[in-house]
Enzyme design. Structure first.
Site, PDB file in Angstrom:
ATOM      1  N   TRP A  22       7.480  -6.829  -0.591  1.00  0.00           N
ATOM      2  CA  TRP A  22       6.398  -5.837  -0.520  1.00  0.00           C
ATOM      3  C   TRP A  22       6.419  -4.988  -1.785  1.00  0.00           C
ATOM      4  O   TRP A  22       7.399  -5.015  -2.527  1.00  0.00           O
ATOM      5  CB  TRP A  22       6.603  -4.932   0.727  1.00  0.00           C
ATOM      6  CG  TRP A  22       5.302  -4.363   1.213  1.00  0.00           C
ATOM      7  CD1 TRP A  22       4.878  -3.069   1.119  1.00  0.00           C
ATOM      8  CD2 TRP A  22       4.246  -5.085   1.860  1.00  0.00           C
ATOM      9  NE1 TRP A  22       3.621  -2.950   1.661  1.00  0.00           N
ATOM     10  CE2 TRP A  22       3.212  -4.164   2.117  1.00  0.00           C
ATOM     11  CE3 TRP A  22       4.060  -6.422   2.230  1.00  0.00           C
ATOM     12  CZ2 TRP A  22       2.009  -4.538   2.727  1.00  0.00           C
ATOM     13  CZ3 TRP A  22       2.877  -6.798   2.837  1.00  0.00           C
ATOM     14  CH2 TRP A  22       1.872  -5.868   3.087  1.00  0.00           C
ATOM     15  N   GLU A  81      -0.802   0.024  -2.791  1.00  0.00           N
ATOM     16  CA  GLU A  81       0.366  -0.869  -2.754  1.00  0.00           C
ATOM     17  C   GLU A  81       0.273  -2.009  -3.749  1.00  0.00           C
ATOM     18  O   GLU A  81       0.818  -3.080  -3.526  1.00  0.00           O
ATOM     19  CB  GLU A  81       0.555  -1.456  -1.341  1.00  0.00           C
ATOM     20  CG  GLU A  81       0.298  -0.484  -0.231  1.00  0.00           C
ATOM     21  CD  GLU A  81       0.830  -0.951   1.104  1.00  0.00           C
ATOM     22  OE1 GLU A  81       0.115  -1.691   1.774  1.00  0.00           O
ATOM     23  OE2 GLU A  81       1.962  -0.588   1.451  1.00  0.00           O
ATOM     24  N   GLU A  82      -0.459  -1.794  -4.838  1.00  0.00           N
ATOM     25  CA  GLU A  82      -0.695  -2.908  -5.753  1.00  0.00           C
ATOM     26  C   GLU A  82      -0.085  -2.707  -7.129  1.00  0.00           C
ATOM     27  O   GLU A  82       0.331  -3.672  -7.764  1.00  0.00           O
ATOM     28  CB  GLU A  82      -2.207  -3.132  -5.908  1.00  0.00           C
ATOM     29  CG  GLU A  82      -2.854  -3.618  -4.626  1.00  0.00           C
ATOM     30  CD  GLU A  82      -4.373  -3.610  -4.670  1.00  0.00           C
ATOM     31  OE1 GLU A  82      -4.987  -4.271  -3.818  1.00  0.00           O
ATOM     32  OE2 GLU A  82      -4.953  -2.943  -5.541  1.00  0.00           O
ATOM     33  N   GLU A 130     -11.675  -1.454   8.312  1.00  0.00           N
ATOM     34  CA  GLU A 130     -11.238  -0.973   7.009  1.00  0.00           C
ATOM     35  C   GLU A 130     -12.396  -0.971   6.012  1.00  0.00           C
ATOM     36  O   GLU A 130     -12.597  -0.027   5.260  1.00  0.00           O
ATOM     37  CB  GLU A 130     -10.114  -1.874   6.494  1.00  0.00           C
ATOM     38  CG  GLU A 130      -9.560  -1.489   5.144  1.00  0.00           C
ATOM     39  CD  GLU A 130      -8.468  -2.457   4.699  1.00  0.00           C
ATOM     40  OE1 GLU A 130      -8.784  -3.632   4.397  1.00  0.00           O
ATOM     41  OE2 GLU A 130      -7.294  -2.047   4.661  1.00  0.00           O
TER      42      GLU A 130
HETATM   43  C1  LIG Z   1      11.061  -9.600  -6.930  1.00  0.00           C
HETATM   44  O1  LIG Z   1      10.429  -8.379  -7.219  1.00  0.00           O
HETATM   45  C2  LIG Z   1       9.091  -8.510  -7.693  1.00  0.00           C
HETATM   46  C3  LIG Z   1       8.572  -7.136  -8.077  1.00  0.00           C
HETATM   47  O2  LIG Z   1       8.623  -6.265  -6.978  1.00  0.00           O
HETATM   48  C4  LIG Z   1       8.241  -9.130  -6.605  1.00  0.00           C
HETATM   49  O3  LIG Z   1       6.924  -9.330  -7.090  1.00  0.00           O
HETATM   50  C5  LIG Z   1       8.843 -10.450  -6.180  1.00  0.00           C
HETATM   51  O4  LIG Z   1       8.105 -10.947  -5.084  1.00  0.00           O
HETATM   52  C6  LIG Z   1      10.293 -10.280  -5.797  1.00  0.00           C
HETATM   53  N1  LIG Z   1      10.851 -11.578  -5.516  1.00  0.00           N
HETATM   54  C7  LIG Z   1      11.298 -11.920  -4.314  1.00  0.00           C
HETATM   55  C8  LIG Z   1      11.791 -13.308  -4.164  1.00  0.00           C
HETATM   56  O5  LIG Z   1      11.336 -11.116  -3.372  1.00  0.00           O
END
Ligand SMILES: *[C@@H]1O[C@H](CO)[C@@H](O)[C@H](O)[C@H]1NC(C)=O
Ligand SMILES: *[C@@H]1O[C@H](CO)[C@@H](O)[C@H](O)[C@H]1NC(C)=O
Ligand SMILES: *[C@@H]1O[C@H](CO)[C@@H](O)[C@H](O)[C@H]1NC(C)=O
Ligand SMILES: *[C@@H]1O[C@H](CO)[C@@H](O)[C@H](O)[C@H]1NC(C)=O
Ligand SMILES: *[C@@H]1O[C@H](CO)[C@@H](O)[C@H](O)[C@H]1NC(C)=O
Length: 572
Positions: free
Chosen positions: A139, A198-199, A423
């Site tokens: 997330w 959240e982006e 929404e």
């Molecule tokens: C690692 O962190 C990045 C940045 O928050 C995220 O986009 C990515 O999904 C994460 N990788 C995993 C495998 O959770």
């Protein structure tokens, strides 16, 4: 002359018709919105089965999108509206629900989660499961507005309890949790995090504005209940955050750059939402806190609203100075990019808030910054102060109220007959879409209706603030961390580091930190990181311009409270 008169008559008739449409909408939608909001709160809400007591579900929708989670931001904004309503004496039956909310959030604070534990950054976790367990999927985290918004909701309740001779409950049952959030805001406001959508991980105007408010009113509450040791720390960081808040303003383009990252224009509902969240009628039209009637907030509102005129088909054919449907930001592609109910309501609310203050102070002032906003309603108006006795004041405030009503008329037009608020609504057909019964949509329309009625929310201390002339960061406690990674490389290939913190370059491969090969095959670098902080990172290889990331998952670690710290890794 005849034509002018006729069009004036038609205009008056249209305005009259619109205002009665909005009157009817307020009458019909208010109870629906209130019921819709309460249906989404556990344990007994009709649409929130499975939610623990005091837990706000974002929406009952479980697929496309699945919003059956509880977000700290949404819950806190919803409960701020509920607490204000309770404190105004409108519904004493809400007391138990509010106590449940305080208890649920106090529990959530202690739930260890992917952002950390309560003492290592876990308060920045944006969303949880509705049974009060951690959500462990990937997330956009952390999101640093949550603790600030929750603090503001808790403070609103605390002030009501104190006013009703129940300060001991505040000291014993609210302050311990409230202090955790306020300490988090004090220590972390100067770190990047994900924005309210959240982006984008960057700096967000809404987040800084909410943090500033929380620290300011947190300091005042602490002094009121004798918790004096925190007052100066909160006040110093409130001043620093207020100083930093000014940097979002773009003077050449006349709007608040809501997000500083993500390659967007920064034109965003974020700024209108911040302005209504931090509305304090006692501060007048002060631009330091971007009050709803401040020249900067009005100029920004015009730029924001106008950005949706050309991009939503349902706005076609609407006059350039009339209300339109608005969304999150013009570059939005979520569900193909549509207007949102809560953002369209926020525009109306900002305008009603402005009208409250102009009426209260008996004048309105137009500056070079806000001139374009006011010229929409009178093309010959010039900068200056217009007392309420002048026809300019009467004409402008009448036109602006009509403009504000226009946003609610659009909201009404695209609300399904049963009054349910999703929404979004489709930019071409106007049909409701995305998550149904979005709790925040219900709270947003209720607060807009209140502002239309002239309801003035309690002051939080925005009056007469002075922006420091030099901005100070909050360096906070820090730790020297040495990253060591075993990695064999070919000639000309180098190892770099990037991760979730600012100092780790926020996942940027281009700006990643170079490691030294002095002890090859151990590559190393020392970096100063904030203390007590959970973070994620990866090493990357760069060779002839090509970048190779370590394989998933991300590495994670937590800095200690002080001293130095060494992390021993092997390339994966
Ligand atoms: C690692 O962190 C990045 C940045 O928050 C995220 O986009 C990515 O999904 C994460 N990788 C995993 C495998 O959770
Ligand atoms: C103070 O408020 C709490 C929370 O609602 C309540 O349980 C308690 O009875 C109140 N005490 C007094 C003295 O009103
Ligand atoms: C205000 O509106 C009235 C009625 O439309 C008009 O006669 C008057 O000239 C306007 N006043 C100003 C200052 O624009
Ligand atoms: C921290 O504060 C300083 C001083 O206002 C500012 O220059 C810097 O951009 C801030 N960083 C973040 C991430 O807020
Ligand atoms: C890494 O290795 C050093 C020296 O071998 C050791 O002192 C340190 O505790 C290790 N770090 C961790 C996090 O285990």
């Amino acid at each position: 002359m005849r034509v002018v008169l006729l069009s004036a008559l038609c205009y008056c008739a249209a305005v009259f018709a619109q205002s009665s449409v909005v009157d009817s909408y307020v009458a019909k939608e208010s109870p629906i919105a209130k019921a819709g909001l309460l249906a989404n709160i556990g344990p007994s809400g009709a649409k929130s089965a499975g939610a623990k007591a005091g837990v706000v579900i974002a929406s009952p929708s479980t697929t496309n999108p699945n919003y059956l989670y509880t977000w700290v931001r949404d819950s806190s904004l919803v409960f701020k509206a509920i607490i204000d309503l309770y404190a105004r004496g409108e519904d004493s039956s809400l007391r138990g629900t509010i106590d449940n909310f305080v208890a649920a959030e106090t529990t959530l604070q202690q739930v260890s989660n992917p952002s950390g534990s309560v003492s290592t950054g876990g308060l920045g976790e944006p969303k949880f499961n509705i049974d009060l367990t951690a959500f462990t999927g990937s997330w956009g985290r952390p999101q640093r507005d949550g603790p600030a918004l929750r603090a503001t909701a808790f403070i609103a309740y605390a002030q009501n309890l104190i006013a009703n001779n129940n300060a001991s409950w505040v000291t014993n049952h609210i302050w311990p949790a409230l202090k955790l959030d306020l300490d988090y805001v004090q220590n972390n406001w100067n770190q990047t995090g994900f924005d309210l959508w959240e982006e984008v991980s960057s700096r967000s105007f809404f987040t800084t504005a909410a943090q500033h408010r929380a620290l300011r009113e947190g300091a005042a509450l602490a002094s009121k209940i004798g918790q004096t040791s925190v007052v100066s720390g909160y006040t110093i960081q409130a001043d620093n955050a207020l100083c930093f808040l000014q940097s979002y303003w773009n003077p050449t383009k006349g709007y608040i750059t809501s997000n500083t990252g993500g390659g967007r224009s920064g034109i965003d509902a974020n700024s209108a939402l911040a302005s209504i969240h931090t509305f304090d009628a006692s501060a007048g039209c002060d631009a330091a806190t971007f009050q709803p009637c401040s020249d900067k907030a009005l100029s920004s509102l015009k730029v924001y609203v106008d950005s949706f005129r050309p991009i939503y088909a349902i706005n076609n054919g609407i006059a350039a100075n009339a209300a339109v449907a608005t969304g999150r930001y013009p570059e939005d592609v979520y569900f193909n990019g549509n207007p949102w109910y809560l953002t369209t309501a926020a525009v109306a609310e900002q305008l009603y808030d402005a009208l409250i203050v102009w009426k209260q102070q008996g004048s309105l002032t137009i500056t070079a910054t806000s001139l374009a906003f006011f010229k929409q309603f009178d093309s010959s108006i010039v900068a200056g102060t217009y007392a309420s006795s002048t026809s300019q004041f009467t004409n402008l405030t009448t036109a602006i109220r009509n403009f504000a009503d226009g946003f609610l008329a659009i909201h009404a037009k695209y609300t399904p007959l049963n009054g349910g608020l999703a929404e979004q609504f489709d930019k071409s057909s106007g049909t409701a879409l995305s998550a149904v019964d979005l709790t925040w949509s219900y709270a947003a329309i209720l607060t807009a209706f209140d502002a239309r009625k002239g309801v003035v929310p309690p002051s939080w201390g925005a009056k007469g603030l002075t922006v420091p002339s030099v901005c100070q960061p909050n360096a906070g406690a820090s730790v020297s961390v040495t990253f060591k990674v075993q990695a064999t490389t070919q000639l000309g290939e180098n190892i770099f580091l990037t991760g979730s913190l600012d100092v780790l370059q926020g996942w940027s491969p281009d700006n990643a930190i170079a490691l030294s090969s002095a002890n090859y095959p151990t590559w190393s670098v020392s970096v100063t990181l904030p203390a007590n902080t959970n973070f994620e990172y990866k090493y990357i290889r760069k060779f002839n311009g090509a970048i190779t990331w370590e394989s998933d998952p991300n590495n994670s670690n937590t800095t200690p409270a002080s001293g130095t710290y060494t992390i021993n890794d092997s390339w994966r």
